[in-house]
Design an enzyme around this catalytic site. Sequence first.
Site, PDB file in Angstrom:
ATOM      1  CE  LYS A 189      -0.011  -4.553   3.079  1.00 52.35           C
ATOM      2  NZ  LYS A 189      -0.363  -5.893   2.633  1.00 52.35           N
TER       3      LYS A 189
ATOM      4  CB  THR B 177      -1.160   0.112   1.424  1.00 55.89           C
ATOM      5  OG1 THR B 177      -1.749   1.292   1.554  1.00 55.89           O
ATOM      6  CG2 THR B 177      -0.161  -0.302   2.533  1.00 55.89           C
ATOM      7  CG  ASP B 178      -1.173   4.969  -0.948  1.00 53.85           C
ATOM      8  OD1 ASP B 178      -1.588   4.407  -0.131  1.00 53.85           O
ATOM      9  OD2 ASP B 178      -1.676   5.774  -1.572  1.00 53.85           O
ATOM     10  CD  GLU B 179      -3.284   3.521   4.449  1.00 51.00           C
ATOM     11  OE1 GLU B 179      -3.100   3.649   5.768  1.00 51.00           O
ATOM     12  OE2 GLU B 179      -4.363   3.217   3.668  1.00 51.00           O
TER      13      GLU B 179
ATOM     14  CE1 TYR C 133      -3.350  -2.497   5.890  1.00 51.46           C
ATOM     15  CE2 TYR C 133      -3.402  -0.074   5.248  1.00 51.46           C
ATOM     16  CZ  TYR C 133      -3.371  -1.451   5.008  1.00 51.46           C
ATOM     17  OH  TYR C 133      -3.378  -1.881   3.810  1.00 51.46           O
TER      18      TYR C 133
HETATM   19  N1  LIG Z   1      -8.331  -1.750   0.067  1.00 53.17           N
HETATM   20  C1  LIG Z   1      -7.339  -0.693  -0.466  1.00 53.17           C
HETATM   21  O1  LIG Z   1      -7.847   0.267  -0.759  1.00 53.17           O
HETATM   22  C2  LIG Z   1      -5.988  -1.184  -0.750  1.00 53.17           C
HETATM   23  C3  LIG Z   1      -5.131  -0.481  -1.149  1.00 53.17           C
HETATM   24  C4  LIG Z   1      -3.563  -0.732  -1.322  1.00 53.17           C
HETATM   25  C5  LIG Z   1      -3.221  -2.007  -0.970  1.00 53.17           C
HETATM   26  N2  LIG Z   1      -4.270  -2.925  -0.476  1.00 53.17           N
HETATM   27  C6  LIG Z   1      -3.772  -4.278   0.211  1.00 53.17           C
HETATM   28  O2  LIG Z   1      -4.406  -5.241  -0.497  1.00 53.17           O
HETATM   29  C7  LIG Z   1      -4.529  -6.259   0.155  1.00 53.17           C
HETATM   30  C8  LIG Z   1      -6.040  -6.739   0.278  1.00 53.17           C
HETATM   31  O3  LIG Z   1      -6.748  -5.667   0.874  1.00 53.17           O
HETATM   32  P1  LIG Z   1      -8.417  -5.741   0.696  1.00 53.17           P
HETATM   33  O4  LIG Z   1      -9.064  -4.365   0.970  1.00 53.17           O
HETATM   34  O5  LIG Z   1      -9.159  -6.657  -0.308  1.00 53.17           O
HETATM   35  O6  LIG Z   1      -8.551  -6.443   2.390  1.00 53.17           O
HETATM   36  P2  LIG Z   1      -9.690  -7.146   3.096  1.00 53.17           P
HETATM   37  O7  LIG Z   1      -9.796  -6.841   4.359  1.00 53.17           O
HETATM   38  O8  LIG Z   1     -11.213  -6.860   2.014  1.00 53.17           O
HETATM   39  O9  LIG Z   1      -9.389  -8.680   2.625  1.00 53.17           O
HETATM   40  C9  LIG Z   1      -8.455  -9.482   3.455  1.00 53.17           C
HETATM   41  C10 LIG Z   1      -8.444 -10.921   3.065  1.00 53.17           C
HETATM   42  O10 LIG Z   1      -7.352 -11.387   3.829  1.00 53.17           O
HETATM   43  C11 LIG Z   1      -8.173 -12.846   4.448  1.00 53.17           C
HETATM   44  N3  LIG Z   1      -6.905 -12.745   5.632  1.00 53.17           N
HETATM   45  C12 LIG Z   1      -6.419 -12.039   6.587  1.00 53.17           C
HETATM   46  N4  LIG Z   1      -5.716 -12.515   7.588  1.00 53.17           N
HETATM   47  C13 LIG Z   1      -5.394 -13.553   6.832  1.00 53.17           C
HETATM   48  C14 LIG Z   1      -4.748 -15.018   7.263  1.00 53.17           C
HETATM   49  N5  LIG Z   1      -3.812 -14.597   8.257  1.00 53.17           N
HETATM   50  N6  LIG Z   1      -4.521 -16.071   6.564  1.00 53.17           N
HETATM   51  C15 LIG Z   1      -5.311 -15.946   5.461  1.00 53.17           C
HETATM   52  N7  LIG Z   1      -6.365 -15.046   4.885  1.00 53.17           N
HETATM   53  C16 LIG Z   1      -6.222 -14.051   5.957  1.00 53.17           C
HETATM   54  C17 LIG Z   1      -9.378 -12.095   5.046  1.00 53.17           C
HETATM   55  O11 LIG Z   1     -10.160 -13.149   5.516  1.00 53.17           O
HETATM   56  C18 LIG Z   1      -9.851 -11.457   4.045  1.00 53.17           C
HETATM   57  O12 LIG Z   1     -10.587 -12.359   2.924  1.00 53.17           O
HETATM   58  C19 LIG Z   1      -3.940  -6.003   1.746  1.00 53.17           C
HETATM   59  O13 LIG Z   1      -2.630  -6.642   1.726  1.00 53.17           O
HETATM   60  C20 LIG Z   1      -4.101  -4.592   1.694  1.00 53.17           C
HETATM   61  O14 LIG Z   1      -3.089  -4.135   2.638  1.00 53.17           O
HETATM   62  C21 LIG Z   1      -5.310  -2.340  -0.007  1.00 53.17           C
END
Ligand SMILES: NC(=O)c1ccc[n+]([C@@H]2O[C@H](COP(=O)([O-])OP(=O)(O)OC[C@H]3O[C@@H](n4cnc5c(N)ncnc54)[C@H](O)[C@@H]3O)[C@@H](O)[C@H]2O)c1
Length: 348
Positions: free
Chosen positions: A161, A129-131, A157
Amino acid sequence: MSIQTFKKLLVTGGAGFIGSNFIHFVLATRPVSVINLDCLSYSGNLENLSAIEADERYRFVHGDINDRQLLEDLLKECDAVVHFAAESHVDRSIIDARPFVKSNVMGTQTLLDALRSSGQDKRLVHVSTDEVYGSLPLDKPELKFHEESPIKPNSPYAASKAASDLLVQSYHETFGLDALITRCSNNFGAYQFPEKVIPLFVTNLLEGKKVPLYGDGKNVRDWLHVLDHCEAILTVLEKGQSGEVYNIGGNNERSNLELTQAILQIMGQGPEMIEYVADRLGHDRRYAIDAEKIKRELGWEPTRSSWPEALEETVQWYVDNQDWWRHVKSGAYRDYYQLQYGQRLTTH
Ligand SMILES: NC(=O)c1ccc[n+]([C@@H]2O[C@H](COP(=O)([O-])OP(=O)(O)OC[C@H]3O[C@@H](n4cnc5c(N)ncnc54)[C@H](O)[C@@H]3O)[C@@H](O)[C@H]2O)c1
């Protein structure tokens, strides 16, 4: 530029927002199979994947990325990993950082060790993430995060990351793991858990409730459509240089107030529906991504993030899919696993 092809992907966290969009996207556009490993934490929702459950190229495995033996077994079948699994909500990390360290840091380290012991030939894309770059000032719009910007996370968070990114880089340098990192800005689109700002605001308004806006609403985020993100991740998987970091962004900076006003306008509601609430602790002021590297080196740029049309489409998705978010808000989505797979969810 060489293009790699893959037969079977291990997708971690594929029942979440971006992971489930990625699985739909990759099955629709590539002749690959996918194993989705997800522990179904509160944000994991198998209803996101009901449309492709019968596809013989897709298999769901209920498990945790901290389970090294399970990872090693699954990796025997796969030639690449796309790693989404994480705790993802900043507000929850402020209340309790421990699950973030467990999944994001220790889980990633377990995955890296499993990859190490399963040979050097499997590619890993670590979705970050950009964060991790911290915050930019509002009064210097010329500043953006680029791949060489210092890692200065502010929330638990973002810190978790950042730690996982550094572990991935260290395993690449130390053990020669074929690993790449993507750092993306805020995503919007279908299947986003309604604790995040866009689905929370849209579903609140559909329920006749107000929308809680943090602080002065001036915090700025760079919004990217989730399918643009999925396409960028696939581009990095297939064409990226091992060991590299790629920023992914929408070139689409909006303040939270601007976003809120746009949602209110699309939904035919007025400013009286805004409820200003105390600001998030340590709230980062501005994120802005310089995504020139992925454009220049791999030829990717966003095509679905035009504003406000893409936002309107997303709002409409939540209007059209009320069963989906009402199941989430009521908790009924947790029963889906038992209905489909015959086992009760006992954890998380
Ligand atoms: N949402 C955003 O805007 C965004 C932007 C940049 C990066 N990201 C990154 O993208 C990824 C997905 O984000 P998201 O928004 O889909 O999140 P989300 O919370 O919707 O999904 C996360 C998924 O991971 C699973 N999970 C969590 N811990 C786990 C573990 N220990 N073992 C197996 N599964 C596990 C959860 O059950 C869930 O299905 C993350 O790594 C996040 O940091 C998200």
